[in-house]
Enzyme design. Structure first.
Site, mmCIF file in Angstrom:
data_model
loop_
_atom_site.group_PDB
_atom_site.id
_atom_site.type_symbol
_atom_site.label_atom_id
_atom_site.label_comp_id
_atom_site.label_asym_id
_atom_site.label_seq_id
_atom_site.Cartn_x
_atom_site.Cartn_y
_atom_site.Cartn_z
ATOM 1 N N HIS A 1 -1.813 -1.320 3.003
ATOM 2 C CA HIS A 1 -2.032 -1.959 4.310
ATOM 3 C C HIS A 1 -3.431 -1.717 4.871
ATOM 4 C CE1 HIS A 1 -1.197 2.097 5.842
ATOM 5 N NE2 HIS A 1 -1.858 1.722 6.918
HETATM 6 C C1 UD1 Z 1 -2.443 -0.022 12.066
HETATM 7 C C2 UD1 Z 1 -3.528 1.034 12.238
HETATM 8 C C3 UD1 Z 1 -3.621 1.879 10.978
HETATM 9 C C4 UD1 Z 1 -2.266 2.427 10.574
HETATM 10 C C5 UD1 Z 1 -1.248 1.308 10.491
HETATM 11 C C6 UD1 Z 1 0.123 1.863 10.218
HETATM 12 C C7 UD1 Z 1 -5.449 0.431 13.650
HETATM 13 C C8 UD1 Z 1 -6.857 -0.011 13.653
HETATM 14 N N1 UD1 Z 1 -4.822 0.420 12.458
HETATM 15 O O1 UD1 Z 1 -2.867 -0.886 11.024
HETATM 16 O O2 UD1 Z 1 -4.490 2.960 11.210
HETATM 17 O O3 UD1 Z 1 -2.385 3.056 9.334
HETATM 18 O O4 UD1 Z 1 -1.220 0.598 11.727
HETATM 19 O O5 UD1 Z 1 0.986 0.926 9.692
HETATM 20 O O6 UD1 Z 1 -4.912 0.773 14.667
HETATM 21 N N2 UD1 Z 1 1.480 -7.429 12.193
HETATM 22 C C9 UD1 Z 1 2.651 -8.121 12.298
HETATM 23 N N3 UD1 Z 1 3.704 -7.494 12.886
HETATM 24 C C10 UD1 Z 1 3.642 -6.234 13.391
HETATM 25 C C11 UD1 Z 1 2.424 -5.549 13.276
HETATM 26 C C12 UD1 Z 1 1.345 -6.162 12.682
HETATM 27 O O7 UD1 Z 1 2.778 -9.268 11.864
HETATM 28 O O8 UD1 Z 1 4.650 -5.713 13.914
HETATM 29 C C13 UD1 Z 1 0.328 -8.091 11.497
HETATM 30 C C14 UD1 Z 1 -0.546 -8.922 12.420
HETATM 31 O O9 UD1 Z 1 -1.011 -10.022 11.701
HETATM 32 C C15 UD1 Z 1 -1.711 -7.986 12.690
HETATM 33 C C16 UD1 Z 1 -1.830 -7.226 11.395
HETATM 34 O O10 UD1 Z 1 -0.497 -7.073 10.922
HETATM 35 O O11 UD1 Z 1 -2.899 -8.668 13.014
HETATM 36 C C17 UD1 Z 1 -2.458 -5.861 11.546
HETATM 37 O O12 UD1 Z 1 -1.777 -5.081 12.530
HETATM 38 P P1 UD1 Z 1 -2.558 -3.932 13.334
HETATM 39 O O13 UD1 Z 1 -1.588 -3.180 14.169
HETATM 40 O O14 UD1 Z 1 -3.750 -4.476 13.987
HETATM 41 O O15 UD1 Z 1 -3.095 -3.000 12.188
HETATM 42 P P2 UD1 Z 1 -2.332 -2.367 10.947
HETATM 43 O O16 UD1 Z 1 -2.906 -2.925 9.712
HETATM 44 O O17 UD1 Z 1 -0.872 -2.418 11.149
HETATM 45 N N1 UDP Z 2 7.049 3.992 5.991
HETATM 46 C C1 UDP Z 2 8.314 3.472 6.238
HETATM 47 N N2 UDP Z 2 8.613 2.243 5.708
HETATM 48 C C2 UDP Z 2 7.732 1.518 4.952
HETATM 49 C C3 UDP Z 2 6.446 2.061 4.714
HETATM 50 C C4 UDP Z 2 6.129 3.300 5.270
HETATM 51 O O1 UDP Z 2 9.135 4.108 6.903
HETATM 52 O O2 UDP Z 2 8.081 0.419 4.515
HETATM 53 C C5 UDP Z 2 6.705 5.312 6.565
HETATM 54 C C6 UDP Z 2 6.171 6.320 5.574
HETATM 55 O O3 UDP Z 2 7.219 7.023 4.945
HETATM 56 C C7 UDP Z 2 5.305 7.207 6.460
HETATM 57 C C8 UDP Z 2 4.766 6.241 7.478
HETATM 58 O O4 UDP Z 2 5.647 5.115 7.470
HETATM 59 O O5 UDP Z 2 6.097 8.168 7.124
HETATM 60 C C9 UDP Z 2 3.377 5.831 7.077
HETATM 61 O O6 UDP Z 2 2.995 4.729 7.806
HETATM 62 P P1 UDP Z 2 1.856 3.724 7.339
HETATM 63 O O7 UDP Z 2 1.703 3.789 5.874
HETATM 64 O O8 UDP Z 2 2.181 2.426 7.952
HETATM 65 O O9 UDP Z 2 0.567 4.282 8.113
HETATM 66 P P2 UDP Z 2 -0.484 5.455 7.857
HETATM 67 O O10 UDP Z 2 0.262 6.710 7.599
HETATM 68 O O11 UDP Z 2 -1.353 5.035 6.726
HETATM 69 O O12 UDP Z 2 -1.255 5.491 9.117
#
Ligand code: UD1
Ligand code: UDP
Length: 364
Positions: free
Chosen positions: A211
């Protein structure tokens, strides 16, 4: 600051999947110790399987405020959060704000609180990738420099802070995600049926998550990773983050979702732990997943050039391969377990709560 910590009001700000997981142990501990906790969900993650599922399954108290900010560019998303969080802080006048990790919700919480001179505590302080191209690195640096209490999970994190001149208010408390993993791992053993549902044989499949913006928002990197994952020697269970799903469709890479790849929707935490524990190896660019693989003693291949969690590499449980197709395949076909590390159960949430109590109680 109030002298009687029992009446102290604490606002916890969360918004993204890993923050809901980190919130669980500390929220329980704060409430057990009599603090009044108010949960603010920024709405950064909003799909049912990225948000609601975690609140229900992990029995997290319903957020007192859901700001419903949703997705957007960094400036737009962070700016909207900043405005909305400031309103709540002015209304609630808390004694402390707690922020988690390194997302835009963390950054907005840090800015809003520090501008209003409200004491700020950062959970998972001091992590550094030394790569400012990552939005998370910018968020962490700002959050750490604005925080009054910095709860560091590792010695490395404490050293990183020291190098930036931050020593006051730093506490090495261990990792709050370790608490969460230990607690929910036992529950997951009873409740999760994902291995049976997906018809998997323990230790005969890989688990993959992607991601990170550097991988998803780059056509070549995403293509290379998907090509490698679809050509592995065992099934690769791939819970697809919504960001990744959208980019795969935008880049028209969905034809690569074949071969060894078994794509599923993002799963709940209990299913995720079960998938991690039973995996032969894990391929990921997630921070949390790298650590969980380490604690569960499952070899990990990280699809990045660097990691904040350097201990996972030091003890041989994690290999950094970036998005290079050949390196990914080579690492997966040459899996070796790391050194036998005895993980200490630091009970991070308990320690954090104790420190918060001391500080709000005025004894420190
Ligand atoms: C965010 C965090 C990242 C973290 C991750 C955990 C920032 C800059 N990034 O990344 O550090 O590791 O969360 O998962 O804060 N979207 C959906 N549905 C949702 C959420 C997101 O469709 O419920 C899609 C949207 O198109 C959105 C994109 O995912 O634009 C990115 O979501 P965003 O929350 O901006 O960043 P993440 O990649 O989730
Ligand atoms: N996780 C989850 N379901 C998923 C993918 C991740 O419950 O489908 C959990 C994972 O076990 C960990 C946390 O989400 O505890 C990590 O989140 P993510 O990878 O989104 O973000 P990051 O840790 O990189 O910020």
């Amino acid at each position: 600051m109030k002298k009687n910590n029992k009446s102290a009001k604490i606002i916890s700000i969360v918004g993204a999947r890993p923050q809901f997981i980190k919130l669980v142990p500390l929220s329980k501990e704060l409430r057990k110790n009599g603090f009044k906790e108010i949960i603010v969900h920024t709405g950064q993650h909003y799909d049912d399987n990225m948000s609601e599922l975690f609140f229900k399954e992990l029995e997290i108290p319903e957020p007192d405020y859901n700001l419903g900010i949703g997705s957007g560019s960094h400036g737009e998303q962070t700016g909207k959060m900043l405005i909305a969080i400031e309103d709540i802080l002015l209304k609630e006048n808390p004694d402390l704000v707690i922020i988690y990790g390194d997302t835009n919700s963390t950054l907005a919480g840090a800015l809003a609180s520090s501008k209003l001179h409200i004491p700020l505590a950062h959970i998972e302080a001091g992590l550094r990738s030394f790569n400012k191209n990552m939005p998370e690195e910018i968020n962490r640096i700002v959050a750490d420099h604005l925080s009054d209490l910095l709860f560091a999970p590792t010695e490395t994190a404490v050293e990183n802070l020291k190098r930036e001149g931050i020593e006051k208010g730093v506490y090495l408390v261990g990792d709050i995600m370790f608490d969460a993993l230990m607690h929910f791992s036992k529950i997951g053993e009873k409740k999760s049926k994902i291995i049976e549902i997906l018809n998997l044989k323990p230790k005969e499949y890989y688990l993959a998550t992607i991601h990170r913006a550097e991988n998803t928002d780059n056509y070549e990197r995403l293509k290379n990773i998907l090509e490698a994952l679809s050509n592995l020697d065992k099934p690769v269970v791939f819970p697809v983050h919504p960001r990744t799903r959208n980019k795969i469709l935008e880049y028209k890479l969905d034809s690569l979702l074949k071969g060894s790849l078994v794509t599923v929707e993002p799963v709940g935490y209990l299913d995720m732990i079960s998938l991690e524990k039973n995996a032969y190896a894990i391929l990921t660019d997630s921070g949390g997943v790298q650590k969980e693989a380490f604690w569960l003693k499952v070899p990990c291949i990280t699809l990045r050039a660097e990691t904040e969690w350097v201990e996972t590499v030091r003890y041989g449980w994690n290999r950094l391969v970036g998005a290079d197709k050949e390196k990914i395949l080579d690492a997966a076909l040459n899996i070796k377990p790391g050194e036998n590390v005895d993980f200490m159960n630091e009970y991070a949430a308990g320690k954090i709560c104790e420190r918060v109590g001391e500080i709000l109680g005025g004894s420190k």
